[in-house]
Design an enzyme around this catalytic site. Sequence first.
Site, mmCIF file in Angstrom:
data_model
loop_
_atom_site.group_PDB
_atom_site.id
_atom_site.type_symbol
_atom_site.label_atom_id
_atom_site.label_comp_id
_atom_site.label_asym_id
_atom_site.label_seq_id
_atom_site.Cartn_x
_atom_site.Cartn_y
_atom_site.Cartn_z
ATOM 1 N N CYS A 102 20.908 -6.244 -16.155
ATOM 2 C CA CYS A 102 21.620 -6.129 -14.892
ATOM 3 C C CYS A 102 22.582 -7.304 -14.763
ATOM 4 O O CYS A 102 22.186 -8.465 -14.942
ATOM 5 C CB CYS A 102 20.635 -6.119 -13.731
ATOM 6 S SG CYS A 102 21.420 -6.083 -12.112
ATOM 7 N N CYS A 140 21.142 -9.527 -11.434
ATOM 8 C CA CYS A 140 19.925 -10.359 -11.472
ATOM 9 C C CYS A 140 19.431 -10.680 -12.872
ATOM 10 O O CYS A 140 18.517 -11.482 -13.037
ATOM 11 C CB CYS A 140 18.811 -9.684 -10.671
ATOM 12 S SG CYS A 140 18.165 -8.167 -11.427
ATOM 13 N N CYS A 153 19.186 -0.889 -10.153
ATOM 14 C CA CYS A 153 18.266 -1.865 -10.727
ATOM 15 C C CYS A 153 17.035 -1.937 -9.827
ATOM 16 O O CYS A 153 17.160 -2.109 -8.612
ATOM 17 C CB CYS A 153 18.951 -3.231 -10.811
ATOM 18 S SG CYS A 153 17.848 -4.579 -11.322
ATOM 19 N N CYS A 156 16.876 -5.761 -8.081
ATOM 20 C CA CYS A 156 17.836 -6.226 -7.071
ATOM 21 C C CYS A 156 18.501 -5.097 -6.294
ATOM 22 O O CYS A 156 19.215 -5.349 -5.326
ATOM 23 C CB CYS A 156 18.885 -7.135 -7.693
ATOM 24 S SG CYS A 156 20.117 -6.299 -8.717
ATOM 25 N N CYS A 161 24.766 7.476 -16.954
ATOM 26 C CA CYS A 161 26.183 7.139 -16.962
ATOM 27 C C CYS A 161 26.320 5.824 -16.183
ATOM 28 O O CYS A 161 26.201 5.807 -14.957
ATOM 29 C CB CYS A 161 26.948 8.278 -16.307
ATOM 30 S SG CYS A 161 28.724 8.097 -16.350
#
Length: 139
Positions: free
Chosen positions: A54, A57, A102, A105, A127
């Site tokens: 991510c 985070c 995510c 976060c 995607c």
Amino acid sequence: MTSETKVQLDKSTPESEWKKILSTEQYQILRQKGTEPAGSGEYNKFKGEGEYNCAGCGTPLYTSETKFDSGCGWPAFYAEIPGAVERHVDNAFGMRRVEITCAKCGGHLGHVFEGEKFPTPTDQRHCVNSRSIKYQPKE
């Protein structure tokens, strides 16, 4: 995200802090559910062994083993790292899609599509916006 960041980066992180940490483009995608133009992301055709974390985070989300070229203009993965991604129904723009975020976060990653008959083990296409992830090469 830098190693000097002292703030815990998760779903409780205030938007004012995200604005300090993320680039304008990352903030627009991760925090405001934006989308980068098709074919514009650095990881669309990228190949390399490692993880995709991510961009907000740093949580590991995908591995290079699950990345494939779907021809859609965005990085595509057929499976996430277990527990790393959450799914939410997205009825924006008059259509029903499944948004992926995510799990740590809450950052917007993109959408997941099923039943497109890609030759992958899951028949799924995650995607993902390139600006919502950061590649970490295998050591």
